[in-house]
Design a protein around this motif. Structure first.
Motif, PDB file in Angstrom:
ATOM      1  N   LEU A 211     -78.007  48.028 -76.942  1.00  0.00           N
ATOM      2  CA  LEU A 211     -78.726  46.396 -77.000  1.00  0.00           C
ATOM      3  C   LEU A 211     -80.173  46.462 -77.724  1.00  0.00           C
ATOM      4  N   ASP A 212     -80.745  47.019 -76.900  1.00  0.00           N
ATOM      5  CA  ASP A 212     -82.658  47.379 -78.063  1.00  0.00           C
ATOM      6  C   ASP A 212     -82.520  47.281 -79.131  1.00  0.00           C
ATOM      7  N   ALA A 213     -81.702  48.207 -79.904  1.00  0.00           N
ATOM      8  CA  ALA A 213     -81.413  48.146 -81.267  1.00  0.00           C
ATOM      9  C   ALA A 213     -81.129  46.690 -82.071  1.00  0.00           C
ATOM     10  N   CYS A 214     -80.061  46.380 -81.147  1.00  0.00           N
ATOM     11  CA  CYS A 214     -80.056  45.000 -81.742  1.00  0.00           C
ATOM     12  C   CYS A 214     -81.092  43.893 -81.541  1.00  0.00           C
ATOM     13  N   LEU A 215     -81.879  44.245 -81.057  1.00  0.00           N
ATOM     14  CA  LEU A 215     -82.597  42.615 -80.729  1.00  0.00           C
ATOM     15  C   LEU A 215     -84.030  43.212 -81.412  1.00  0.00           C
ATOM     16  N   ASP A 216     -84.287  44.274 -81.159  1.00  0.00           N
ATOM     17  CA  ASP A 216     -85.719  44.204 -81.761  1.00  0.00           C
ATOM     18  C   ASP A 216     -86.280  45.508 -83.240  1.00  0.00           C
ATOM     19  N   LEU A 217     -85.043  46.353 -83.761  1.00  0.00           N
ATOM     20  CA  LEU A 217     -84.323  46.932 -84.636  1.00  0.00           C
ATOM     21  C   LEU A 217     -83.736  45.786 -85.323  1.00  0.00           C
ATOM     22  N   LEU A 218     -82.762  45.373 -85.390  1.00  0.00           N
ATOM     23  CA  LEU A 218     -82.364  44.213 -86.330  1.00  0.00           C
ATOM     24  C   LEU A 218     -81.934  43.224 -85.977  1.00  0.00           C
ATOM     25  N   GLN A 219     -82.688  42.802 -85.087  1.00  0.00           N
ATOM     26  CA  GLN A 219     -83.499  40.604 -84.595  1.00  0.00           C
ATOM     27  C   GLN A 219     -82.173  40.192 -85.186  1.00  0.00           C
ATOM     28  N   CYS A 220     -81.320  40.557 -84.523  1.00  0.00           N
ATOM     29  CA  CYS A 220     -79.683  39.635 -83.765  1.00  0.00           C
ATOM     30  C   CYS A 220     -79.503  38.258 -83.647  1.00  0.00           C
ATOM     31  N   ASP A 221     -78.740  37.316 -83.370  1.00  0.00           N
ATOM     32  CA  ASP A 221     -79.207  36.168 -83.605  1.00  0.00           C
ATOM     33  C   ASP A 221     -77.752  36.022 -82.266  1.00  0.00           C
ATOM     34  N   ARG A 222     -76.482  36.452 -82.663  1.00  0.00           N
ATOM     35  CA  ARG A 222     -75.272  36.434 -81.323  1.00  0.00           C
ATOM     36  C   ARG A 222     -75.303  38.339 -81.413  1.00  0.00           C
ATOM     37  N   LEU A 223     -74.493  38.293 -81.123  1.00  0.00           N
ATOM     38  CA  LEU A 223     -73.806  39.947 -80.581  1.00  0.00           C
ATOM     39  C   LEU A 223     -72.029  39.689 -80.841  1.00  0.00           C
ATOM     40  N   ASP A 224     -71.714  40.574 -80.909  1.00  0.00           N
ATOM     41  CA  ASP A 224     -69.866  40.983 -80.580  1.00  0.00           C
ATOM     42  C   ASP A 224     -70.237  41.885 -79.487  1.00  0.00           C
ATOM     43  N   HIS A 225     -68.632  41.470 -78.554  1.00  0.00           N
ATOM     44  CA  HIS A 225     -68.677  42.028 -78.133  1.00  0.00           C
ATOM     45  C   HIS A 225     -69.579  42.792 -76.885  1.00  0.00           C
ATOM     46  N   GLY A 226     -69.763  44.166 -76.734  1.00  0.00           N
ATOM     47  CA  GLY A 226     -71.171  44.003 -75.844  1.00  0.00           C
ATOM     48  C   GLY A 226     -70.191  44.856 -73.817  1.00  0.00           C
ATOM     49  N   TYR A 227     -69.007  45.013 -73.688  1.00  0.00           N
ATOM     50  CA  TYR A 227     -68.246  45.299 -72.932  1.00  0.00           C
ATOM     51  C   TYR A 227     -69.666  46.243 -71.840  1.00  0.00           C
ATOM     52  N   ASN A 228     -69.423  47.299 -72.715  1.00  0.00           N
ATOM     53  CA  ASN A 228     -70.787  49.026 -71.863  1.00  0.00           C
ATOM     54  C   ASN A 228     -71.491  48.526 -71.577  1.00  0.00           C
ATOM     55  N   LEU A 229     -72.124  47.494 -71.931  1.00  0.00           N
ATOM     56  CA  LEU A 229     -73.902  47.151 -71.547  1.00  0.00           C
ATOM     57  C   LEU A 229     -73.150  47.304 -69.623  1.00  0.00           C
ATOM     58  N   MET A 230     -72.685  46.751 -69.207  1.00  0.00           N
ATOM     59  CA  MET A 230     -72.441  46.436 -68.045  1.00  0.00           C
ATOM     60  C   MET A 230     -72.386  47.699 -67.021  1.00  0.00           C
ATOM     61  N   ALA A 231     -72.609  48.738 -67.967  1.00  0.00           N
ATOM     62  CA  ALA A 231     -73.041  49.755 -67.243  1.00  0.00           C
ATOM     63  C   ALA A 231     -74.418  49.987 -66.829  1.00  0.00           C
ATOM     64  N   SER A 232     -75.290  48.639 -67.666  1.00  0.00           N
ATOM     65  CA  SER A 232     -77.163  49.202 -67.382  1.00  0.00           C
ATOM     66  C   SER A 232     -77.178  48.853 -66.303  1.00  0.00           C
TER      67      SER A 232
END
Ligand code: ZN
Length: 344
Positions: A211-232
């Motif tokens: 998630l950090d890479a998508c927000l900080d490096l790729l500067q994403c405006d939206r994301l697809d899926h994301g389920y494994n985030l719930m582990a942190s």
């Protein structure tokens, strides 16, 4: 208010996460295979019945071989929109396509665009829908091919291509690897999304830190899926603070994974993350938006309130320009109010 499957089917919807290759009607795939003299691996009725992952890949490979001329792309784009509207009252779609899948069999990017745009324009004429395109990178390909795709998009800039995406198994290509392609997309004024933290990957392969890479490096405006985030807990908090929308998919190709997927969607919503509901590969996964909504509502014991939330979240998360988005929002609110009046 009580909900029924038919009411949910009539609810206006936005589809933000669907792959063009996953929308082909089996009959269309069979006809196109015939056009190019290619054998189907199985009977047309069983084309999308997979014994294992390799059967699924075989179909994907066949799709890459049968989309060659602009008429093929036009037909497939048109039918994807027609199916989404007629089955599920989808009023806006953002469809992703991987330009590089089709180049080896002779479809240049310009040919693909000519067909896709024609298909979208014809569907917009015939149905009350709008559609945009996302050009997607396959993370199994190397970063050099990502930069080739960016060259194509920039050289053939078209207003229908509103953004880029990143798909394929995360273990094969972590998001950070595509930083330079995403930087170019930012410079070109394109929106950005990426498949991240998918539950068909282990926590080591698709960790919450992506998630950090998508927000900080790729500067994403939206994301697809994301389920494994719930582990942190920290990642959940970051996702929530960012306000980013996750285009989650209610139905998976692997039946054994379906209840796990539903549980993750429930947890994401309970944690206050912004989510929209989508199909991923509707034809190949034997679903459509109405079926997906009903599957999630039934599976989680949710009701009309959640159905409406998903419907309107799709509008907020979409990449139409502000005026078109405001019109879509008004239209959805009118349609929803009408359904509620009919019901009471
Ligand atoms: Zn996907």
């Amino acid at each position: 208010m009580e909900w029924t499957p038919s009411l949910v089917t009539q609810l206006p919807k936005v589809e933000l996460h669907c792959h063009l290759a996953g929308t082909l009607r089996p009959t269309t795939l069979a006809e196109l295979a015939g056009k190019y003299g290619l054998q189907l691996p199985r009977a047309v009725e069983e084309l999308y019945v997979y014994r294992d992952f390799y059967d699924f890949l075989e179909v994907l490979r066949l799709i890459a071989l049968v989309l060659r001329e602009h008429e093929d792309f036009e037909r497939v784009a048109y039918e994807a929109i027609e199916d989404a509207f007629t089955t599920s009252n989808v009023r806006h779609l953002e469809m992703s396509f991987n330009p590089q899948y089709f180049i080896p069999s002779g479809a240049s990017y310009a040919t693909q665009m000519k067909g896709l745009v024609a298909g979208i324009e014809a569907a917009e004429y015939d149905f009350p829908v709008s559609a945009l395109l996302l050009a997607a990178l396959d993370r199994e390909w190397d970063p050099a091919s990502a930069s080739e795709m960016m060259d194509l998009i920039v050289a053939h800039r078209h207003e229908r291509v509103v953004g880029i995406g990143l798909d394929g198994p995360e273990r094969a290509g972590p998001p950070a690897r595509f930083e330079s392609a995403y930087r170019r997309a930012t410079q070109a004024g394109l929106k950005k999304t990426a498949h991240v933290c998918e539950d068909n990957q282990t926590l080591a392969e698709a960790p919450p830190s992506h998630l950090d890479a998508c927000l900080d490096l790729l500067q994403c405006d939206r994301l697809d899926h994301g389920y494994n985030l719930m582990a942190s807990k920290a990642s959940i908090q970051r996702a929530k603070d960012s306000g980013i929308y996750f285009a989650v998919c209610g139905v998976t190709s692997v039946a054994a994974n379906r209840s796990r997927r539903l549980a993750a969607i429930e947890r994401m919503a309970a944690a206050g993350l912004n989510t929209t509901l989508n199909t991923d590969d509707p034809a190949m996964f034997h679903t459509d938006m109405a079926h997906t909504y009903n599957h999630v509502l039934e599976g989680l014991g949710w009701g009309w309130r959640e159905a409406k939330q998903f419907s309107l979240a799709g509008v907020e998360a979409c990449w139409l320009d502000p005026q078109a988005k405001a019109e879509l929002r008004n239209d959805f609110q009118r349609q929803i109010a009408k359904l509620e009046v009919q019901r009471t």
